[in-house]
Design a protein around this motif. Structure first.
Motif, mmCIF file in Angstrom:
data_model
loop_
_atom_site.group_PDB
_atom_site.id
_atom_site.type_symbol
_atom_site.label_atom_id
_atom_site.label_comp_id
_atom_site.label_asym_id
_atom_site.label_seq_id
_atom_site.Cartn_x
_atom_site.Cartn_y
_atom_site.Cartn_z
ATOM 1 N N LEU A 263 0.829 -1.206 0.000
ATOM 2 C CA LEU A 263 0.000 0.000 0.000
ATOM 3 C C LEU A 263 0.863 1.254 0.000
ATOM 4 C CD1 LEU A 263 -2.862 1.159 0.149
ATOM 5 C CD2 LEU A 263 -2.674 1.071 2.631
ATOM 6 N N THR A 264 1.948 1.244 0.755
ATOM 7 C CA THR A 264 2.849 2.396 0.792
ATOM 8 C C THR A 264 3.487 2.620 -0.578
ATOM 9 O OG1 THR A 264 3.310 1.928 3.116
ATOM 10 C CG2 THR A 264 4.854 3.369 1.987
ATOM 11 N N GLU A 265 3.909 1.532 -1.240
ATOM 12 C CA GLU A 265 4.468 1.672 -2.587
ATOM 13 C C GLU A 265 3.440 2.239 -3.551
ATOM 14 O OE1 GLU A 265 5.970 -2.085 -3.842
ATOM 15 O OE2 GLU A 265 7.461 -2.186 -2.224
ATOM 16 N N ASP A 266 2.185 1.786 -3.469
ATOM 17 C CA ASP A 266 1.136 2.308 -4.345
ATOM 18 C C ASP A 266 0.870 3.781 -4.079
ATOM 19 O OD1 ASP A 266 0.860 -0.118 -5.601
ATOM 20 O OD2 ASP A 266 -0.905 -0.744 -4.443
ATOM 21 N N ILE A 267 0.912 4.185 -2.817
ATOM 22 C CA ILE A 267 0.683 5.599 -2.482
ATOM 23 C C ILE A 267 1.791 6.464 -3.072
ATOM 24 C CG2 ILE A 267 0.695 7.242 -0.558
ATOM 25 C CD1 ILE A 267 -0.889 5.159 1.025
ATOM 26 N N TYR A 268 3.059 6.009 -2.958
ATOM 27 C CA TYR A 268 4.163 6.777 -3.539
ATOM 28 C C TYR A 268 4.051 6.850 -5.058
ATOM 29 C CZ TYR A 268 6.567 6.925 0.961
ATOM 30 O OH TYR A 268 6.905 7.162 2.258
ATOM 31 N N ALA A 269 3.635 5.756 -5.701
ATOM 32 C CA ALA A 269 3.456 5.750 -7.156
ATOM 33 C C ALA A 269 2.338 6.710 -7.556
ATOM 34 C CB ALA A 269 3.149 4.340 -7.645
ATOM 35 N N LEU A 270 1.252 6.733 -6.804
ATOM 36 C CA LEU A 270 0.151 7.658 -7.091
ATOM 37 C C LEU A 270 0.587 9.106 -6.901
ATOM 38 C CD1 LEU A 270 -2.857 8.023 -7.775
ATOM 39 C CD2 LEU A 270 -3.336 7.841 -5.331
ATOM 40 N N GLN A 271 1.385 9.352 -5.871
ATOM 41 C CA GLN A 271 1.879 10.703 -5.624
ATOM 42 C C GLN A 271 2.765 11.178 -6.782
ATOM 43 O OE1 GLN A 271 4.289 10.994 -2.121
ATOM 44 N NE2 GLN A 271 4.013 13.215 -1.936
ATOM 45 N N GLN A 272 3.624 10.306 -7.270
ATOM 46 C CA GLN A 272 4.478 10.672 -8.407
ATOM 47 C C GLN A 272 3.646 10.919 -9.664
ATOM 48 O OE1 GLN A 272 7.319 7.523 -8.740
ATOM 49 N NE2 GLN A 272 8.597 8.279 -7.058
ATOM 50 N N ALA A 273 2.610 10.100 -9.865
ATOM 51 C CA ALA A 273 1.742 10.287 -11.029
ATOM 52 C C ALA A 273 1.001 11.619 -10.937
ATOM 53 C CB ALA A 273 0.756 9.131 -11.145
ATOM 54 N N CYS A 274 0.557 11.978 -9.742
ATOM 55 C CA CYS A 274 -0.131 13.268 -9.558
ATOM 56 C C CYS A 274 0.819 14.433 -9.805
ATOM 57 C CB CYS A 274 -0.720 13.366 -8.156
ATOM 58 S SG CYS A 274 -2.163 12.330 -7.911
ATOM 59 N N GLN A 275 2.060 14.323 -9.364
ATOM 60 C CA GLN A 275 3.037 15.386 -9.598
ATOM 61 C C GLN A 275 3.335 15.541 -11.084
ATOM 62 O OE1 GLN A 275 6.311 14.221 -7.118
ATOM 63 N NE2 GLN A 275 5.436 15.147 -5.257
ATOM 64 N N ARG A 276 3.462 14.422 -11.800
ATOM 65 C CA ARG A 276 3.686 14.504 -13.246
ATOM 66 C C ARG A 276 2.486 15.135 -13.952
ATOM 67 N NH1 ARG A 276 5.800 8.663 -13.520
ATOM 68 N NH2 ARG A 276 3.559 8.393 -13.521
ATOM 69 N N LEU A 277 1.272 14.726 -13.538
ATOM 70 C CA LEU A 277 0.061 15.299 -14.137
ATOM 71 C C LEU A 277 -0.027 16.788 -13.850
ATOM 72 C CD1 LEU A 277 -2.572 14.723 -15.681
ATOM 73 C CD2 LEU A 277 -3.658 14.314 -13.469
ATOM 74 N N ASN A 278 0.327 17.196 -12.635
ATOM 75 C CA ASN A 278 0.297 18.617 -12.266
ATOM 76 C C ASN A 278 1.297 19.401 -13.118
ATOM 77 O OD1 ASN A 278 -0.293 20.952 -10.933
ATOM 78 N ND2 ASN A 278 0.860 20.440 -9.078
ATOM 79 N N ALA A 279 2.485 18.855 -13.305
ATOM 80 C CA ALA A 279 3.493 19.530 -14.140
ATOM 81 C C ALA A 279 3.025 19.618 -15.588
ATOM 82 C CB ALA A 279 4.820 18.791 -14.048
ATOM 83 N N TYR A 280 2.386 18.566 -16.102
ATOM 84 C CA TYR A 280 1.880 18.569 -17.474
ATOM 85 C C TYR A 280 0.775 19.612 -17.645
ATOM 86 C CZ TYR A 280 -0.116 16.842 -21.823
ATOM 87 O OH TYR A 280 -0.590 16.737 -23.107
ATOM 88 N N VAL A 281 -0.141 19.705 -16.677
ATOM 89 C CA VAL A 281 -1.227 20.690 -16.749
ATOM 90 C C VAL A 281 -0.647 22.100 -16.706
ATOM 91 C CG1 VAL A 281 -3.225 21.606 -15.504
ATOM 92 C CG2 VAL A 281 -3.016 19.166 -15.860
#
Length: 120
Positions: free
Chosen positions: A87-105
């Motif tokens: 679960l911790t690994e999935d949370i970190y992966a989701l956080q990185q995906a959100c940061q990439r999406l935020n940078a793209y937007v």
């Protein structure tokens, strides 16, 4: 030379006769009356109280329950740790995906602002 052979032969014969004499002298017979033998065995063995079926069964049940509970607890704890790590690994992966999406937007918004400035 013959005297030497005779002396070694005599020495070995003397040693053999001495060992048989000493074994006869040291061998002794054991004799005890039945009463003395009964007293010796009675004093040597302590009286043992029998464990009742209820106490033995209760002890076995509690021991088995404790061991089974410990096994289940260990299994549950290992399973919880493994799930928590995933679960911790999935949370970190989701956080990185959100940061990439935020940078793209942000880059898209900057491009949109630059395109509107050119028009206007």
């Amino acid at each position: 030379m013959a005297a030497r052979i005779l002396s070694t032969g005599a020495r070995s014969a003397f040693a053999a006769s001495m060992t048989s004499a000493t074994t006869r002298a040291t061998a002794r017979n054991f004799h005890a009356t039945p009463r003395a033998l009964a007293d010796a065995t009675a004093a040597a063995l302590p009286v043992r109280k029998p464990v009742g079926a209820f106490r033995g069964g209760l002890f076995g049940f509690l021991l088995g329950t404790t061991l089974a509970g410990g096994g289940v607890y260990g299994y549950t704890l290992r399973d919880y740790k493994a799930s928590n790590e995933l679960l911790t690994e999935d949370i970190y992966a989701l956080q990185q995906a959100c940061q990439r999406l935020n940078a793209y937007v942000k880059t898209l918004e900057e491009k949109m602002d630059a395109a509107e400035r050119k028009r206007g």
